[in-house]
Design an enzyme around this catalytic site. Structure first.
Site, mmCIF file in Angstrom:
data_model
loop_
_atom_site.group_PDB
_atom_site.id
_atom_site.type_symbol
_atom_site.label_atom_id
_atom_site.label_comp_id
_atom_site.label_asym_id
_atom_site.label_seq_id
_atom_site.Cartn_x
_atom_site.Cartn_y
_atom_site.Cartn_z
ATOM 1 C CD GLU A 76 8.760 -1.114 8.337
ATOM 2 O OE1 GLU A 76 8.630 -1.233 9.907
ATOM 3 O OE2 GLU A 76 8.136 -1.983 7.787
ATOM 4 C CB CYS A 105 -1.172 -10.193 -2.062
ATOM 5 S SG CYS A 105 -0.894 -9.168 -3.808
ATOM 6 C CB CYS A 149 13.967 -2.991 -0.140
ATOM 7 S SG CYS A 149 12.447 -3.578 -0.431
ATOM 8 C CB CYS A 193 -0.225 -2.306 -0.605
ATOM 9 S SG CYS A 193 -0.508 -2.787 -2.467
HETATM 10 FE FE1 SF4 Z 1 0.739 -4.972 -2.308
HETATM 11 FE FE2 SF4 Z 1 0.261 -7.413 -2.811
HETATM 12 FE FE3 SF4 Z 1 2.941 -6.175 -3.353
HETATM 13 FE FE4 SF4 Z 1 1.893 -6.918 -0.948
HETATM 14 S S1 SF4 Z 1 2.714 -8.437 -2.580
HETATM 15 S S2 SF4 Z 1 2.743 -4.818 -1.519
HETATM 16 S S3 SF4 Z 1 -0.329 -6.485 -1.199
HETATM 17 S S4 SF4 Z 1 0.688 -5.592 -4.222
#
Ligand code: SF4
Ligand code: SAH
Length: 387
Positions: free
Chosen positions: A116, A140, A129, A136
């Site tokens: 996206e 998190c 963005c 990922c």
């Molecule tokens: Fe990856 Fe953490 Fe960034 Fe989300 S906040 S994209 S999990 S590094």
């Protein structure tokens, strides 16, 4: 996130500019790579630099995708180029426009994967963005993207391609010789804050940003590009030296205990190590200040004591603290701090002499806000985890 919000959505069905089998995509090549590709295809060495410049300008300054439109090249040379190369950007498969003007593009990349890209218009700027990975590797606990496993890194072509497809959609390829100034552009700023951890895809992100910054192309100043990292400490100095853009860091907590939980990469590189790398950044990159991103989670990291600790920790680092009200997503284990709490937190920081803007959530009705991005296909594939 309100289902009744007026959303317009076009689902585009026609595939566009898919790279044809065997022909190399020129988008995403660095200048030396482009020149080498032209020479390998038969361009005489003595002309290579000039051809590189001409083609570069057609692609990145004028937005041309068809070799036949490159009118300062001989017809036979255009035919040679078309036989060897394509100029391809990823395909927009769906486009949603929020009631606040935010546009979210669902972008399909090779292999049928999706990322996206979000365009956020503001009074004095238009920010794109962009994503750097499908999914990922980090997890998190407050981030929607973090619930999606890494599928793959984006190529430089797919990263710079997001900028190009947004310009297509905004109709912003300037007339020759009439490039608008940064301040008046619809797409004037880039943030690497979409899906993925940009510093775990360093080379592609660097090459794509070098292309975006090139003065004979899209020509965005490095000060208008902000890379956000969760804290990949060993790559921070390299970011300063090899990209030189503005840096944002997902800080989010003031003790290692809480940060370990929120941003698990903290177990690898803790707050002290991260701060050391950040302290060195402004000098290395010659940029004025670092943005500390701080997501406001009710009862987790939002006390006055946290605010005071934060100010103490970052002492001596030229900084701006960007408070992000938590954007909820289905199944999220946190709640957003109250407005009063966020304001009280901001006040402590402000009184300590730091700018502490509260980021207004944008595009919430289309799940385009920070941390809400996740491939629609992934949502459908794994509905329990994702929605
Ligand atoms: Fe990856 Fe953490 Fe960034 Fe989300 S906040 S994209 S999990 S590094
Ligand atoms: N991986 C990079 C960049 C992408 S995330 C990074 O972590 O910095 C961009 C920003 O959105 C980060 O500061 C991230 O912590 C924040 N974010 C993630 N999920 C969020 C959520 N649900 N609400 C608000 N901000 C969120």
């Amino acid at each position: 996130m309100t289902a009744s919000a007026p959303i317009t959505q076009d689902v585009l069905t026609l595939p566009r500019n898919l790279p044809e089998e065997g022909r190399r995509n020129l988008v995403g090549l660095t200048r030396p790579e482009l020149r080498a590709a032209l020479v390998a295809a038969g361009t005489p060495e003595a002309q290579a630099k000039m051809r590189e410049n001409q083609i570069w300008q057609w692609i990145y300054q004028k937005g041309v995708r068809d070799f036949d439109a490159m009118t300062n090249l001989a017809k036979t040379y255009r035919a040679l180029l078309a036989a060897h190369f394509v100029i391809a950007v990823p395909e927009i498969v769906a486009r949603q426009v929020s009631e606040d003007g935010t546009r979210k593009y669902l972008v399909r990349i090779a292999g049928g994967h999706e990322v996206e890209t979000v365009y956020i218009p503001e009074e004095d700027r238009g920010t794109l963005c962009i994503s750097s990975q499908v999914g990922c590797t980090l997890t998190c606990s407050f981030c929607h993207t973090g619930t999606q496993k890494l599928v793959r890194n984006l190529t430089a072509a797919e990263i710079v391609g997001q900028v190009m497809l947004a310009r297509d959609d905004l109709g912003e390829w300037p007339e020759p010789g009439r490039a608008p100034k940064d301040e008046t552009r619809l797409l004037s700023n880039i943030v690497l804050m979409g899906m993925g951890e940009p510093l775990y895809n360093f080379e592609s992100v660097r090459d794509a940003m070098k292309i975006v910054m090139d003065g004979e192309g899209i020509s965005l100043s490095r000060r208008r590009i902000t890379l956000s990292t969760s804290g990949v400490v060993p790559e921070i100095a390299r970011t300063a030296e090899e990209i030189g853009c503005m840096l944002a860091v997902s800080f989010h907590a003031t003790t290692d205990e809480i940060r370990d939980r929120l941003v698990p990469i903290n177990r690898k590189w803790n707050i002290a190590e991260l701060l050391d790398a950040l302290r060195a950044y402004p000098k290395l990159s010659n940029s004025e200040r670092i943005t500390f991103e701080y997501v406001m989670l009710d009862g987790v990291n939002d006390s006055d004591a946290d605010a005071r600790r934060l100010v103490k920790l970052i002492q001596g680092i030229p900084a701006k603290i960007n408070l992000i009200p938590f954007n909820e997503w289905p199944g999220a284990p946190y709640r957003r701090s109250s407005e009063a709490r966020i304001r009280a937190f901001a006040d402590v920081i402000y009184k300590a002499g730091y700018a502490s803007p509260i980021r207004t959530p944008r595009g919430e009705d289309i799940m385009a806000a920070c941390g809400q991005l996740k491939s629609a296909t992934e949502r459908a594939r794994n509905p329990r985890r994702a929605s």
